[in-house]
Enzyme design. Structure first.
Site, PDB file in Angstrom:
ATOM      1  N   TYR A  61       7.603  -4.187   2.680  1.00 16.90           N
ATOM      2  CA  TYR A  61       5.815  -4.971   3.391  1.00 16.90           C
ATOM      3  C   TYR A  61       4.769  -3.927   3.373  1.00 16.90           C
ATOM      4  O   TYR A  61       5.118  -2.565   3.725  1.00 16.90           O
ATOM      5  CB  TYR A  61       6.210  -5.534   4.616  1.00 16.90           C
ATOM      6  N   ASN A 417      -0.098 -16.791   9.367  1.00 12.77           N
ATOM      7  CA  ASN A 417       0.756 -15.911   9.972  1.00 12.77           C
ATOM      8  C   ASN A 417       0.820 -14.902  11.359  1.00 12.77           C
ATOM      9  O   ASN A 417       2.179 -15.448  11.945  1.00 12.77           O
ATOM     10  CB  ASN A 417       0.590 -14.633   8.977  1.00 12.77           C
TER      11      ASN A 417
END
Length: 506
Positions: A61, A417
């Site tokens: 990520y 998110n």
């Protein structure tokens, strides 16, 4: 740009040992931060492992992906580009800038986390932050923008940009372009790749630093309130052996109250009660050990949270080379500090209530043993503490108004998110503000106690209380005739801080 060391006080912070609140106090000015060989080794191992993982085309990520809700999209191929992409979109902060002292403490907390070697950052990042802390450089960080969920993203992005020579910074407390500040401090702008940039912003270092500094200030004021309460008891001639009696407090059963009452009995040792006081004092005197004891218990909870947060790795993802693990999770979620900062706000509000009520009692001739109204040396022609009491009322109202908990005000954001957020940054910065007001409230009560003796209250009979009054008399002249008291309140607050500040430098 380094400041001179204070004699007898260590100026070095060692990244190989646990971080403490005392270290954050030291970071207010130039401080030496030690990077030992084991620290360098673990940072290098983490960085080398990141290179291995990326060479294997494993997803990481922020290094191979977009950010936040855009994680499903590929990031930029060039590492410098990925850094710019990370920081540019976070340049959306607003509002006043955070105090440079808090900003510098934030950098210290961040470098300690990165130095644990599980963030995959390059050694130059750790070296650059350490070099900055040795000067008086402080990044300019806006107050508004973070929700404290994926770390303090926006304020920390401004800090990273400042260290790259972009945006603004402070040097010796003067605001100037960051590039100019770096040059004058003798610092080299940081060169970052995408992982470095994300690791700098993806943590709760601002929330942790602000909560820790607020705790330090509130604890100092808590001790000051105990001191002022004892002085009030003595100058009014109250009977401390009633409401502070060990048998009474032990029966109450709360450890905080037991410890607070013991300290108050020590300061009041030798006090001689006067005749004419009521059998039972007002709650602002009689229940002070219970209130202050409850505050002590709450502050011990905050102590534990801050100690854990200061020694926490707040980042995502984390890299564990010995186990060949790249773990994506939520160690940047600032809920513990959010809860703790809200507790601090509650404690601060009730301590403020107590101090304001004690000052109100002191200026009221119906309850202060017959002293002049408003402690005026010549009532009518003079007005004594009248203006100062109005100011304390305003400050208490401000503290109360802002004491609404932030830690459960979750609002979903970032395309859901971040569908639950702790708002720890708001809670922590609010706690810093509240702590500053509480210091001024204590200063106001101290001015009132000094003035009370000037207009006829008896001098303290306990040697400990007499010593406190002597220092106040040296610091604050009697109000006779009237004069502006704003600077007197500040000086009294500074005196109380020096008398009650933590001596823990270990």
């Amino acid at each position: 740009m380094r400041t001179e060391s204070v004699p007898g006080v260590a100026r070095t912070v060692d990244l190989a040992r646990p971080l403490r609140v005392a270290d954050l106090r030291r970071a207010a000015t130039g401080v030496d931060v030690e990077i030992s060989a084991p620290v360098r080794d673990r940072v290098a191992r983490g960085r080398n492992y990141l290179r291995t993982v990326l060479g294997d085309d494993r997803p990481v990520y922020g290094a191979t992906t977009g950010f936040g809700a855009l994680v499903g999209f590929a990031g930029r191929d060039d590492e410098a580009d990925q850094c710019d992409n990370t920081l540019a979109h976070l340049g959306a902060g607003q509002g006043p800038e955070i105090d440079p002292t808090v900003a510098r403490a934030t950098v210290l907390v961040r470098v300690w986390s990165l130095a644990q070697g599980v963030s995959g950052v390059s050694a130059r990042v750790v070296d650059g932050l350490v070099a900055m802390l040795a000067t008086t450089f402080a990044p300019a960080m806006p107050r508004f923008g973070s929700v404290g969920a994926s770390g303090d993203l926006i304020p920390l992005a401004y800090a990273a940009q400042s260290l790259r020579g972009r945006g603004w910074a402070y040097l010796d407390g003067v605001r100037m372009p960051a590039g100019t500040a770096l040059t004058r401090a003798g610092l080299t702008p940081l060169v970052l790749d995408g992982r470095d940039a994300l690791a700098l912003v993806n943590g709760t270092s601002l929330t942790t630093a602000a909560t820790a500094l607020a705790l330090d200030s509130v604890r100092t004021s808590h001790r000051a309130v105990q001191m002022l309460t004892c002085l009030l008891v003595d100058v009014l001639g109250c009977e401390p052996e009633q409401f502070l009696h060990p048998r009474l407090i032990t029966a109450y059963g709360h450890p905080g109250a037991v410890d607070v009452a013991a300290g108050m009995r020590t300061l009041l040792a030798g006090a001689v009660p006067s005749t004419g006081r009521p059998l039972q004092e007002a709650y602002s005197i009689r229940c002070a050990p219970q209130l202050l004891g409850a505050a002590e218990g709450a502050l011990r909870y905050v102590d534990d949270v801050v100690a854990a947060d200061l020694n926490s790795v707040s980042d995502n993802p984390l890299f564990f080379p010995d186990d060949d693990l790249v773990l994506h999770g939520g160690n940047f979620f600032g809920q513990p500090a959010a809860f703790a900062a809200d507790v601090l706000a509650t404690v601060t509000a009730q301590l403020g209530n107590l101090v304001e009520r004690q000052l109100d009692l002191l200026v009221d001739p119906a309850r202060n043993g017959g002293l002049p109204p408003m402690l005026a040396a010549g009532p009518g022609r003079q007005h004594g503490l009248q203006g100062a009491q109005l100011a304390t009322t305003a400050m208490v109202a401000e503290i109360r108004r802002n004491a609404v908990p932030a830690s459960m005000q979750s609002l979903p954001t970032n395309l859901h998110n971040q569908d639950v957020v702790p708002f720890g940054t708001q809670a922590a910065l609010r706690a810093v503000d509240q702590a500053g007001l509480l210091r001024l409230l204590c200063g106001s009560l101290a001015v009132g106690l000094r003035q009370a003796v000037h207009v006829g209250a008896r001098p303290p009979t306990a040697p400990g209380c007499a010593a406190v009054l002597e220092r106040l008399v040296e610091t604050v002249p009697a109000v006779d005739p009237d004069r502006p008291l704003d600077s007197d309140v500040v000086r009294a607050a500074e005196l109380l801080h020096s008398l009650n500040a933590s001596r823990d430098e270990c």
